[in-house]
Motif scaffolding. Structure first.
Motif, short mmCIF file in Angstrom:
data_model
loop_
_atom_site.label_atom_id
_atom_site.label_comp_id
_atom_site.label_asym_id
_atom_site.label_seq_id
_atom_site.Cartn_x
_atom_site.Cartn_y
_atom_site.Cartn_z
N ALA A 1 0.83 -1.21 0.00
CA ALA A 1 0.00 0.00 0.00
C ALA A 1 0.87 1.25 0.00
CB ALA A 1 -0.93 -0.01 1.21
N LEU A 2 1.95 1.25 0.77
CA LEU A 2 2.85 2.41 0.79
C LEU A 2 3.48 2.65 -0.59
CD1 LEU A 2 4.82 2.04 4.15
CD2 LEU A 2 3.27 3.89 3.50
N ARG A 3 3.94 1.59 -1.21
CA ARG A 3 4.62 1.71 -2.51
C ARG A 3 3.66 2.07 -3.64
NH1 ARG A 3 7.42 -3.63 -1.02
NH2 ARG A 3 9.21 -2.91 0.18
N SER A 4 2.46 1.54 -3.57
CA SER A 4 1.50 1.74 -4.67
C SER A 4 0.59 2.94 -4.45
CB SER A 4 0.64 0.49 -4.85
OG SER A 4 -0.21 0.31 -3.72
N GLY A 5 0.59 3.47 -3.23
CA GLY A 5 -0.32 4.57 -2.91
C GLY A 5 -1.75 4.10 -2.74
N GLY A 6 -1.93 2.80 -2.62
CA GLY A 6 -3.27 2.25 -2.48
C GLY A 6 -3.72 2.16 -1.04
#
Length: 102
Positions: free
Chosen positions: A52-57
């Protein structure tokens, strides 16, 4: 390593980011069965947090998407130890002194 997984065996396997969406779809509404599930769920929740942190999700937690059955908790239910194979009387006596966790 306890699990027998080496870096060489993982070299050609996809990273979690590459399979995260398929994994989420796979577990959605399912029941995961794991031995010592809190360990596995914590590991997967951390991978999902990093994804989630890396994808902005949106951050997703395993237990928000599926049920989890812990076979270790079942094996220790009511203080008893349930085994896949019954023990012989000799094994029962020998194992009375053994640790319940291995």
């Amino acid at each position: 390593a306890v699990h027998g997984i080496t870096l060489a065996k993982l070299a050609d396997k996809p990273r979690f980011e590459a399979i995260a969406e398929a994994f989420i779809a796979f577990i959605d509404g399912a029941e995961l069965v794991a031995h010592n599930a809190p360990f596995d769920i914590a590991f997967l929740d951390e991978e999902l947090r990093l994804y989630a942190l890396r994808s902005g999700g949106e951050r997703i937690k395993i237990r928000s998407r599926c049920r989890v059955l812990d076979t270790l908790a079942l094996a220790e239910k009511d203080g008893a130890l349930y085994l896949a194979e019954p023990l012989t009387p000799t094994e029962i006596v020998r194992n009375k002194r053994a640790s319940r966790r291995w």
